[in-house]
Scaffold this motif. Structure first.
Motif, PDB file in Angstrom:
ATOM      1  N   VAL A   1      -2.521  -5.016   6.939  1.00 31.43           N
ATOM      2  CA  VAL A   1      -1.848  -5.345   7.750  1.00 31.43           C
ATOM      3  C   VAL A   1      -0.123  -5.309   6.311  1.00 31.43           C
ATOM      4  O   VAL A   1      -0.014  -4.244   5.410  1.00 31.43           O
ATOM      5  N   LEU A   2       0.528  -5.898   7.503  1.00 35.71           N
ATOM      6  CA  LEU A   2       2.641  -6.036   7.102  1.00 35.71           C
ATOM      7  C   LEU A   2       2.121  -6.948   5.951  1.00 35.71           C
ATOM      8  O   LEU A   2       2.043  -7.927   6.901  1.00 35.71           O
ATOM      9  N   ARG A   3       3.397  -6.698   4.875  1.00 29.36           N
ATOM     10  CA  ARG A   3       3.340  -7.900   4.440  1.00 29.36           C
ATOM     11  C   ARG A   3       4.524  -7.650   3.846  1.00 29.36           C
ATOM     12  O   ARG A   3       5.700  -6.456   3.040  1.00 29.36           O
ATOM     13  N   SER A   4       5.498  -8.847   3.272  1.00 31.96           N
ATOM     14  CA  SER A   4       6.900  -8.578   2.204  1.00 31.96           C
ATOM     15  C   SER A   4       6.069  -9.981   1.389  1.00 31.96           C
ATOM     16  O   SER A   4       5.901 -10.074   1.347  1.00 31.96           O
ATOM     17  N   ASP A   5       8.092  -9.462   0.211  1.00 29.48           N
ATOM     18  CA  ASP A   5       7.593 -10.344  -0.711  1.00 29.48           C
ATOM     19  C   ASP A   5       9.244  -9.803  -1.583  1.00 29.48           C
ATOM     20  O   ASP A   5       9.816  -9.375  -0.238  1.00 29.48           O
ATOM     21  N   ALA A   6       9.795 -10.117  -2.400  1.00 29.60           N
ATOM     22  CA  ALA A   6      10.616 -10.389  -3.216  1.00 29.60           C
ATOM     23  C   ALA A   6      10.760  -8.283  -3.433  1.00 29.60           C
ATOM     24  O   ALA A   6      12.267  -8.128  -3.677  1.00 29.60           O
ATOM     25  N   GLY A   7      10.420  -8.032  -3.733  1.00 35.25           N
ATOM     26  CA  GLY A   7       9.902  -6.499  -3.811  1.00 35.25           C
ATOM     27  C   GLY A   7       9.986  -5.443  -2.637  1.00 35.25           C
ATOM     28  O   GLY A   7      10.211  -4.760  -3.276  1.00 35.25           O
ATOM     29  N   GLY A   8      10.097  -6.128  -1.651  1.00 38.06           N
ATOM     30  CA  GLY A   8      10.271  -5.532  -0.494  1.00 38.06           C
ATOM     31  C   GLY A   8       8.906  -5.207   0.333  1.00 38.06           C
ATOM     32  O   GLY A   8       8.438  -6.863   0.390  1.00 38.06           O
ATOM     33  N   TYR A   9       9.256  -4.304   1.335  1.00 44.30           N
ATOM     34  CA  TYR A   9       8.861  -5.143   2.500  1.00 44.30           C
ATOM     35  C   TYR A   9       6.841  -3.140   2.538  1.00 44.30           C
ATOM     36  O   TYR A   9       7.345  -2.597   2.426  1.00 44.30           O
ATOM     37  N   TYR A  10       5.951  -3.774   2.351  1.00 47.20           N
ATOM     38  CA  TYR A  10       4.740  -2.912   2.401  1.00 47.20           C
ATOM     39  C   TYR A  10       4.031  -3.088   3.728  1.00 47.20           C
ATOM     40  O   TYR A  10       3.622  -4.286   4.272  1.00 47.20           O
ATOM     41  N   LEU A  11       2.832  -1.447   3.840  1.00 43.96           N
ATOM     42  CA  LEU A  11       1.666  -1.687   4.968  1.00 43.96           C
ATOM     43  C   LEU A  11      -0.004  -1.722   4.027  1.00 43.96           C
ATOM     44  O   LEU A  11       0.597  -0.797   2.814  1.00 43.96           O
ATOM     45  N   GLU A  12      -0.429  -2.604   3.213  1.00 37.86           N
ATOM     46  CA  GLU A  12      -1.421  -2.781   2.528  1.00 37.86           C
ATOM     47  C   GLU A  12      -2.599  -2.981   3.181  1.00 37.86           C
ATOM     48  O   GLU A  12      -3.150  -4.089   4.155  1.00 37.86           O
ATOM     49  N   MET A  13      -3.508  -2.765   2.594  1.00 41.47           N
ATOM     50  CA  MET A  13      -4.917  -2.812   2.456  1.00 41.47           C
ATOM     51  C   MET A  13      -5.619  -3.232   0.987  1.00 41.47           C
ATOM     52  O   MET A  13      -5.614  -2.753   0.467  1.00 41.47           O
TER      53      MET A  13
ATOM     54  N   GLU B   1     -18.028  -2.427  -9.129  1.00 43.47           N
ATOM     55  CA  GLU B   1     -16.785  -2.798  -8.005  1.00 43.47           C
ATOM     56  C   GLU B   1     -15.590  -3.116  -7.760  1.00 43.47           C
ATOM     57  O   GLU B   1     -15.189  -4.623  -7.222  1.00 43.47           O
ATOM     58  N   VAL B   2     -14.100  -3.353  -8.358  1.00 39.37           N
ATOM     59  CA  VAL B   2     -13.972  -4.293  -8.632  1.00 39.37           C
ATOM     60  C   VAL B   2     -12.467  -4.479  -7.058  1.00 39.37           C
ATOM     61  O   VAL B   2     -13.595  -3.729  -6.004  1.00 39.37           O
ATOM     62  N   ALA B   3     -11.853  -5.141  -7.220  1.00 37.85           N
ATOM     63  CA  ALA B   3     -11.387  -5.879  -7.044  1.00 37.85           C
ATOM     64  C   ALA B   3      -9.728  -4.651  -6.641  1.00 37.85           C
ATOM     65  O   ALA B   3      -9.550  -4.421  -7.634  1.00 37.85           O
ATOM     66  N   LEU B   4      -9.115  -4.333  -5.629  1.00 38.37           N
ATOM     67  CA  LEU B   4      -7.693  -3.753  -6.075  1.00 38.37           C
ATOM     68  C   LEU B   4      -7.612  -3.899  -4.305  1.00 38.37           C
ATOM     69  O   LEU B   4      -7.370  -3.501  -3.166  1.00 38.37           O
ATOM     70  N   THR B   5      -5.575  -3.788  -4.593  1.00 34.92           N
ATOM     71  CA  THR B   5      -5.110  -3.442  -3.200  1.00 34.92           C
ATOM     72  C   THR B   5      -4.552  -1.858  -3.500  1.00 34.92           C
ATOM     73  O   THR B   5      -3.556  -1.418  -4.335  1.00 34.92           O
ATOM     74  N   ARG B   6      -3.984  -1.343  -2.264  1.00 34.31           N
ATOM     75  CA  ARG B   6      -3.767  -0.240  -1.819  1.00 34.31           C
ATOM     76  C   ARG B   6      -2.754  -0.411  -0.970  1.00 34.31           C
ATOM     77  O   ARG B   6      -3.283  -0.895   0.241  1.00 34.31           O
ATOM     78  N   ARG B   7      -1.500   0.206  -1.236  1.00 32.92           N
ATOM     79  CA  ARG B   7       0.097  -0.106  -0.370  1.00 32.92           C
ATOM     80  C   ARG B   7       0.622   0.790   0.014  1.00 32.92           C
ATOM     81  O   ARG B   7       0.713   2.210  -1.430  1.00 32.92           O
ATOM     82  N   ILE B   8       1.388   1.327   0.637  1.00 33.76           N
ATOM     83  CA  ILE B   8       2.463   1.767   1.227  1.00 33.76           C
ATOM     84  C   ILE B   8       4.558   1.093   1.384  1.00 33.76           C
ATOM     85  O   ILE B   8       3.621   0.517   2.435  1.00 33.76           O
ATOM     86  N   PRO B   9       5.068   1.342   0.211  1.00 34.10           N
ATOM     87  CA  PRO B   9       6.220   0.888   0.424  1.00 34.10           C
ATOM     88  C   PRO B   9       7.223   0.971   1.273  1.00 34.10           C
ATOM     89  O   PRO B   9       6.848   2.614   2.204  1.00 34.10           O
ATOM     90  N   LEU B  10       7.553   0.090   2.442  1.00 33.67           N
ATOM     91  CA  LEU B  10       8.208   1.256   3.534  1.00 33.67           C
ATOM     92  C   LEU B  10       9.833   0.293   2.986  1.00 33.67           C
ATOM     93  O   LEU B  10      10.884  -0.565   3.226  1.00 33.67           O
TER      94      LEU B  10
END
Length: 361
Positions: A34-46, A57-66
């Protein structure tokens, strides 16, 4: 023992999360990007959700800052992305994403979905082994052609490597450089459960060199729009800690054969590497009986190996063939299914401590 000369250390924290950080888009715990934005910037993340039935099997997010996009560009991108039917595209496999018209965004999406594939894991292991051999801490310098040779690619007639192979190496490095891992570590402090959120990249490219100064090369442009590779890189392994670190949290690996690459070879089904890294992660989460024996449910093994099809006979053949492969390579001394209910089948592995073991074991 002489075999210790062949061992190199990989950080326990990285080993623990590696299978989850590299979970395939076929894994039922994985949410689509998904595409998400916050105060830190824009991200493509899953998001990779936690499995309630398995503590490892822990939860985590991998994301690429745009980076370097304006608010208007973000709105246009978001509108375009929201109209995509990613689930339909991926029903045809990763090649289904060819339907995404924007080349840069298509490549970023593919990089996120295929993050830490077995080829990239091999690359990462090579860098950790190089760090151990050179004793330079977390900083590793290497030449592209040297790495490609170690990984088994064939040189062309002029002594170099095919442009596709060099480009693939650069894209792998950029995926590891760009993708952030966001995960929480829980601990008890003053009888209160607290969660410390960590954001780390597996590695960061610090600098690169090109042999021909007349050749125009840009790391971002090469990964997003064109093809190519630098001739040498300097990277920082962000999880790295020296074996002398006080907590001693690392796993020792015997030298791993990476000489199995071919131009155009798919890395989606390298079951041997996936199983090896999953067993390494379980060494960090579990308490192996007698220091060697791991007992893991078949359901979790199949899920982490992407054996998710309905053909149980095929899945079983692939799984036991993969176990035999790790036995032949010396990582396993044995593997067997324990008696019990088929629905909750358990597999017992006997790990070879001369090829893979916890620090101090």
């Amino acid at each position: 023992m002489s075999d210790q000369l062949d061992l190199f250390a990989v950080d326990g924290q990285l080993v623990r999360i590696l299978p989850r950080a590299g979970a395939s888009f076929r894994n039922p715990d994985v949410n689509l990007p998904v595409l998400r934005s916050d105060a830190g910037g824009y991200y493509l993340e899953m998001r990779v959700a936690a499995d309630p039935d398995e503590i490892s099997e822990v939860a985590l997010t991998r994301r690429i800052p745009l980076e370097n996009i304006s608010g208007e560009e973000w709105r246009e991108l978001k509108q375009s992305y929201d109209s995509l039917d990613l689930e339909s595209y991926l029903s045809k496999g990763i090649k289904g994403l060819d339907q995404i018209e924007d080349l840069r965004f298509r490549r970023l999406t593919v990089a996120l979905l295929t993050f830490l594939n077995p080829r990239q894991v091999d690359l990462l292991l090579y860098l950790y082994r190089a760090a151990a051999a050179e004793e330079t801490g977390s900083i590793v310098k290497f030449r592209s052609n040297d790495l490609l040779e170690v990984m088994g690619y064939q040189r062309t007639g002029d002594g170099g490597f095919h442009a596709i192979v060099r480009s693939q190496l650069h894209c792998d490095l950029m995926a590891l450089h760009r993708t952030e891992l966001v995960y929480a570590q829980e601990s008890w402090v003053d009888e209160k459960l607290e969660a410390e959120v960590t954001i780390k990249n597996v590695l960061r490219i610090q600098s690169f060199k090109v042999d021909n100064v007349q050749r125009d090369f840009d790391t971002e442009k090469a990964a997003d729009y064109t093809y190519g590779s630098a001739d040498a890189y300097t990277v920082n392994l962000e999880f790295f800690q020296t074996p002398a670190h006080a907590d001693g949290d690392y796993v020792l690996f015997g030298n791993i054969d990476m000489n199995q690459q071919r131009v155009g070879k798919s890395v989606n089904h390298d079951y041997g590497r996936k199983l090896l890294m999953y067993l390494a992660s379980r060494l960090r989460w579990d308490s192996p009986k007698d220091g060697q024996y791991l007992t893991i449910s078949k359901r979790h093994l199949y899920k982490n190996l992407d054996l998710l099809g309905s053909n149980s006979s095929r899945n079983s053949k692939i799984f036991w063939r993969t176990v035999d492969e790790l036995k032949e390579k010396g990582f396993l001394l044995g593997g067997r299914e324990l008696p019990g209910k088929k629905k909750n089948s358990l597999i017992e592995f006997q790990i070879n401590p001369e090829k893979i073991r916890l620090h101090g074991s």
